[in-house]
Scaffold this motif. Structure first.
Motif, PDB file in Angstrom:
ATOM      1  N   VAL A  84       0.860  -1.183   0.000  1.00  0.00           N
ATOM      2  CA  VAL A  84       0.000   0.000   0.000  1.00  0.00           C
ATOM      3  C   VAL A  84       0.897   1.233   0.000  1.00  0.00           C
ATOM      4  O   VAL A  84       1.818   1.343   0.814  1.00  0.00           O
ATOM      5  N   VAL A  85       0.663   2.126  -0.955  1.00  0.00           N
ATOM      6  CA  VAL A  85       1.361   3.408  -0.973  1.00  0.00           C
ATOM      7  C   VAL A  85       0.341   4.448  -0.532  1.00  0.00           C
ATOM      8  O   VAL A  85      -0.724   4.576  -1.147  1.00  0.00           O
ATOM      9  N   PHE A  86       0.643   5.154   0.567  1.00  0.00           N
ATOM     10  CA  PHE A  86      -0.285   6.180   1.076  1.00  0.00           C
ATOM     11  C   PHE A  86       0.456   7.492   0.932  1.00  0.00           C
ATOM     12  O   PHE A  86       1.440   7.737   1.632  1.00  0.00           O
ATOM     13  N   GLY A  87       0.023   8.346  -0.008  1.00  0.00           N
ATOM     14  CA  GLY A  87       0.786   9.573  -0.236  1.00  0.00           C
ATOM     15  C   GLY A  87       0.108  10.531  -1.185  1.00  0.00           C
ATOM     16  O   GLY A  87      -1.097  10.458  -1.399  1.00  0.00           O
ATOM     17  N   SER A  88       0.905  11.380  -1.768  1.00  0.00           N
ATOM     18  CA  SER A  88       0.368  12.528  -2.503  1.00  0.00           C
ATOM     19  C   SER A  88       0.124  12.262  -3.981  1.00  0.00           C
ATOM     20  O   SER A  88       0.795  11.448  -4.616  1.00  0.00           O
ATOM     21  N   TYR A  89      -0.853  12.964  -4.501  1.00  0.00           N
ATOM     22  CA  TYR A  89      -0.995  13.146  -5.950  1.00  0.00           C
ATOM     23  C   TYR A  89      -1.036  14.645  -6.197  1.00  0.00           C
ATOM     24  O   TYR A  89      -1.773  15.367  -5.511  1.00  0.00           O
ATOM     25  N   VAL A  90      -0.258  15.128  -7.129  1.00  0.00           N
ATOM     26  CA  VAL A  90      -0.433  16.506  -7.605  1.00  0.00           C
ATOM     27  C   VAL A  90      -0.349  16.482  -9.126  1.00  0.00           C
ATOM     28  O   VAL A  90       0.298  15.616  -9.704  1.00  0.00           O
ATOM     29  N   THR A  91      -1.041  17.405  -9.760  1.00  0.00           N
ATOM     30  CA  THR A  91      -0.921  17.531 -11.211  1.00  0.00           C
ATOM     31  C   THR A  91       0.317  18.383 -11.501  1.00  0.00           C
ATOM     32  O   THR A  91       0.425  19.503 -10.996  1.00  0.00           O
ATOM     33  N   ASP A  92       1.249  17.829 -12.269  1.00  0.00           N
ATOM     34  CA  ASP A  92       2.423  18.610 -12.680  1.00  0.00           C
ATOM     35  C   ASP A  92       2.032  19.478 -13.874  1.00  0.00           C
ATOM     36  O   ASP A  92       1.602  18.950 -14.909  1.00  0.00           O
ATOM     37  N   LEU A  93       2.169  20.780 -13.729  1.00  0.00           N
ATOM     38  CA  LEU A  93       1.857  21.711 -14.824  1.00  0.00           C
ATOM     39  C   LEU A  93       3.184  22.322 -15.263  1.00  0.00           C
ATOM     40  O   LEU A  93       3.715  23.222 -14.606  1.00  0.00           O
ATOM     41  N   THR A  94       3.739  21.768 -16.320  1.00  0.00           N
ATOM     42  CA  THR A  94       5.104  22.129 -16.688  1.00  0.00           C
ATOM     43  C   THR A  94       5.138  23.016 -17.919  1.00  0.00           C
ATOM     44  O   THR A  94       4.675  22.625 -18.995  1.00  0.00           O
ATOM     45  N   GLY A  95       5.676  24.216 -17.754  1.00  0.00           N
ATOM     46  CA  GLY A  95       5.862  25.126 -18.890  1.00  0.00           C
ATOM     47  C   GLY A  95       7.353  25.333 -19.123  1.00  0.00           C
ATOM     48  O   GLY A  95       8.136  25.402 -18.174  1.00  0.00           O
ATOM     49  N   ARG A  96       7.754  25.375 -20.390  1.00  0.00           N
ATOM     50  CA  ARG A  96       9.171  25.562 -20.724  1.00  0.00           C
ATOM     51  C   ARG A  96       9.319  26.880 -21.462  1.00  0.00           C
ATOM     52  O   ARG A  96       8.491  27.218 -22.320  1.00  0.00           O
ATOM     53  N   ALA A  97      10.362  27.643 -21.132  1.00  0.00           N
ATOM     54  CA  ALA A  97      10.607  28.922 -21.801  1.00  0.00           C
ATOM     55  C   ALA A  97      12.113  29.134 -21.929  1.00  0.00           C
ATOM     56  O   ALA A  97      12.901  28.437 -21.286  1.00  0.00           O
ATOM     57  N   SER A  98      12.513  30.091 -22.773  1.00  0.00           N
ATOM     58  CA  SER A  98      13.952  30.301 -22.993  1.00  0.00           C
ATOM     59  C   SER A  98      14.584  30.993 -21.792  1.00  0.00           C
ATOM     60  O   SER A  98      15.805  31.006 -21.654  1.00  0.00           O
ATOM     61  N   ARG A  99      13.771  31.598 -20.936  1.00  0.00           N
ATOM     62  CA  ARG A  99      14.303  32.148 -19.682  1.00  0.00           C
ATOM     63  C   ARG A  99      13.173  32.281 -18.674  1.00  0.00           C
ATOM     64  O   ARG A  99      11.997  32.218 -19.046  1.00  0.00           O
ATOM     65  N   PHE A 100      13.556  32.439 -17.393  1.00  0.00           N
ATOM     66  CA  PHE A 100      12.549  32.649 -16.353  1.00  0.00           C
ATOM     67  C   PHE A 100      12.068  34.092 -16.395  1.00  0.00           C
ATOM     68  O   PHE A 100      12.857  34.995 -16.696  1.00  0.00           O
ATOM     69  N   PRO A 101      10.798  34.346 -16.069  1.00  0.00           N
ATOM     70  CA  PRO A 101      10.381  35.743 -15.889  1.00  0.00           C
ATOM     71  C   PRO A 101      10.984  36.300 -14.592  1.00  0.00           C
ATOM     72  O   PRO A 101      11.310  35.536 -13.690  1.00  0.00           O
ATOM     73  N   VAL A 102      11.142  37.626 -14.540  1.00  0.00           N
ATOM     74  CA  VAL A 102      11.509  38.260 -13.267  1.00  0.00           C
ATOM     75  C   VAL A 102      10.193  38.648 -12.599  1.00  0.00           C
ATOM     76  O   VAL A 102       9.145  38.683 -13.261  1.00  0.00           O
ATOM     77  N   PRO A 103      10.192  38.949 -11.287  1.00  0.00           N
ATOM     78  CA  PRO A 103       8.919  39.272 -10.627  1.00  0.00           C
ATOM     79  C   PRO A 103       8.161  40.379 -11.366  1.00  0.00           C
ATOM     80  O   PRO A 103       8.745  41.393 -11.746  1.00  0.00           O
ATOM     81  N   GLY A 104       6.887  40.150 -11.622  1.00  0.00           N
ATOM     82  CA  GLY A 104       6.051  41.139 -12.299  1.00  0.00           C
ATOM     83  C   GLY A 104       6.045  40.998 -13.807  1.00  0.00           C
ATOM     84  O   GLY A 104       5.221  41.611 -14.493  1.00  0.00           O
ATOM     85  N   GLU A 105       6.939  40.160 -14.331  1.00  0.00           N
ATOM     86  CA  GLU A 105       7.062  40.051 -15.792  1.00  0.00           C
ATOM     87  C   GLU A 105       6.311  38.817 -16.317  1.00  0.00           C
ATOM     88  O   GLU A 105       6.148  37.825 -15.611  1.00  0.00           O
ATOM     89  N   THR A 106       5.866  38.877 -17.570  1.00  0.00           N
ATOM     90  CA  THR A 106       5.307  37.711 -18.259  1.00  0.00           C
ATOM     91  C   THR A 106       6.237  37.370 -19.414  1.00  0.00           C
ATOM     92  O   THR A 106       6.629  38.261 -20.164  1.00  0.00           O
ATOM     93  N   VAL A 107       6.628  36.102 -19.533  1.00  0.00           N
ATOM     94  CA  VAL A 107       7.387  35.707 -20.726  1.00  0.00           C
ATOM     95  C   VAL A 107       6.555  34.710 -21.525  1.00  0.00           C
ATOM     96  O   VAL A 107       5.703  34.011 -20.964  1.00  0.00           O
ATOM     97  N   LEU A 108       6.788  34.664 -22.820  1.00  0.00           N
ATOM     98  CA  LEU A 108       6.084  33.694 -23.645  1.00  0.00           C
ATOM     99  C   LEU A 108       6.797  32.348 -23.524  1.00  0.00           C
ATOM    100  O   LEU A 108       8.007  32.271 -23.708  1.00  0.00           O
ATOM    101  N   GLY A 109       6.045  31.314 -23.189  1.00  0.00           N
ATOM    102  CA  GLY A 109       6.639  29.987 -23.057  1.00  0.00           C
ATOM    103  C   GLY A 109       6.682  29.280 -24.394  1.00  0.00           C
ATOM    104  O   GLY A 109       5.948  29.629 -25.329  1.00  0.00           O
ATOM    105  N   ALA A 110       7.556  28.240 -24.494  1.00  0.00           N
ATOM    106  CA  ALA A 110       7.677  27.480 -25.737  1.00  0.00           C
ATOM    107  C   ALA A 110       6.724  26.289 -25.745  1.00  0.00           C
ATOM    108  O   ALA A 110       6.235  25.892 -26.799  1.00  0.00           O
ATOM    109  N   SER A 111       6.470  25.696 -24.562  1.00  0.00           N
ATOM    110  CA  SER A 111       5.571  24.539 -24.534  1.00  0.00           C
ATOM    111  C   SER A 111       4.983  24.379 -23.143  1.00  0.00           C
ATOM    112  O   SER A 111       5.515  24.898 -22.163  1.00  0.00           O
ATOM    113  N   PHE A 112       3.896  23.633 -23.084  1.00  0.00           N
ATOM    114  CA  PHE A 112       3.227  23.367 -21.817  1.00  0.00           C
ATOM    115  C   PHE A 112       2.750  21.927 -21.824  1.00  0.00           C
ATOM    116  O   PHE A 112       2.257  21.449 -22.843  1.00  0.00           O
ATOM    117  N   ARG A 113       2.944  21.258 -20.691  1.00  0.00           N
ATOM    118  CA  ARG A 113       2.424  19.889 -20.616  1.00  0.00           C
ATOM    119  C   ARG A 113       1.928  19.583 -19.205  1.00  0.00           C
ATOM    120  O   ARG A 113       2.683  19.691 -18.251  1.00  0.00           O
TER     121      ARG A 113
END
Ligand code: ADP
Length: 310
Positions: A6-35
């Protein structure tokens, strides 16, 4: 008869977005893919054990929402039992917001465990029989800790072998740890829980002694690309990593734990089961993702035989 896990533990949905760089606080960047994909340590380890051929039941808590339904669909498509799943009418299914920087491979993750942080006493009681009838209980630290302690106590009192993967690392009460048969931290978690920086056999030995002194009976420390340290309190062994081409090491620990417990359930001793977990972890890093990257029994068996014979 197959031993039950019996495995008793967590499930979470991984929402993974990939981009050429991270946004800085307050910024929006366009991502390349999402899965989106299934994640959470409990769920990943249950999938690993199931694919490795273990008789596996997963207990996790989902919200009554679209992500909860996606989780159920995923288990059904895998052929896994869904009767252990708990539902929460008030809280959402957990989610991990994962940003991957494509230039550097680095990631930034925010996990909201949602329903898995709201496992009630009534939830645990509703799964008491399942836990008591198990031969092995595999747990992590990604659900609320009061529920975790309750689950461990039920298993311990019923004579079930309790395997704790103490991830993400958090302090554990002595009375809870004393009910754990086998603890399986990685080197970072071992350092947080024992204060010993694990870098080699000598430091792994010291960290293991700290666990043994707190009443744990056997200790496994996964050392990433260095392999696995393993002791039953009398004998110890450093099992070398299996050379593979790693493309994504996320979820390697989950693969290890699922493979390891499945091998125990088949009657392997601690050291051979750690070798089996080592094979499971190695295969998982050769492909991207977490749950979808978990290898199946035939490939793990083949790698085990090639590597260790027998
Ligand atoms: P975590 O994912 O918890 O950090 P580790 O990185 O310690 O866990 O990996 C768990 C296990 O997976 C290792 O002990 C080893 O068996 C296997 N593993 C991890 N990385 C590699 C690698 N690069 N090559 C081969 N095996 C690996």
């Amino acid at each position: 008869m197959a031993k039950r896990i019996v495995v008793f533990g967590s499930y979470v949905t991984d929402l993974t977005g990939r981009a050429s760089r991270f946004p800085v606080p307050g910024e929006t960047v366009l991502g390349a893919s999402f899965r989106p994909g299934p994640g959470g340590k409990g769920s990943n380890q249950a999938v690993a054990a199931f694919r490795a051929g273990g008789d596996t039941a997963l207990v996790t808590k989902l919200g009554c929402d679209d992500f909860g339904r996606i989780a159920r669909d995923f288990y059904e498509a895998e052929g896994m039992a869904t009767d252990g799943l708990l539902e929460d009418e008030q809280h959402e299914t957990g989610a991990a917001l994962i940003m991957v920087n494509e230039q550097t491979g680095q990631n930034m993750i925010m996990v909201v465990i949602g329903a898995c942080g709201c496992v009630t006493e009534a939830d645990v009681e509703a799964r008491r029989a399942l836990i008591e009838q198990a031969d092995y209980l595999l747990v992590q630290m990604e659900i609320n800790l009061d529920a975790l302690a309750r689950v461990i106590r039920i298993a311990h009192e019923a004579g079930v072998c309790v395997v704790l993967n103490p991830a993400p690392a958090q302090p554990i009460a002595d009375d809870v740890l004393a009910m754990v048969d086998i603890v399986t931290p990685n080197e970072t978690e071992a350092a947080v829980l024992t204060g010993v920086q694990v870098t080699d056999l000598a430091s792994a030995h010291s960290a293991a002694q700290a666990f043994l002194a707190r009443g744990v009976r056997r200790v496994i420390i996964t050392l990433g690309s260095q392999g696995v340290y393993c002791t039953d309190g009398e004998r110890e062994e450093l099992i070398g990593r299996i050379p593979v081409k790693a493309v994504d090491t996320t979820g390697a620990g989950d693969a290890f734990n699922g493979g390891f417990v499945t091998a125990l359930s088949r009657g392997m001793d601690l050291f051979d089961a750690a070798r089996y977990g080592n094979c499971t972890g190695a295969l998982s890093v050769t492909r991207p993702g977490t749950a979808p990257a978990m290898p199946r029994r035939d490939e793990i068996d083949a790698l085990y035989q090639r590597t260790y014979g027998g």
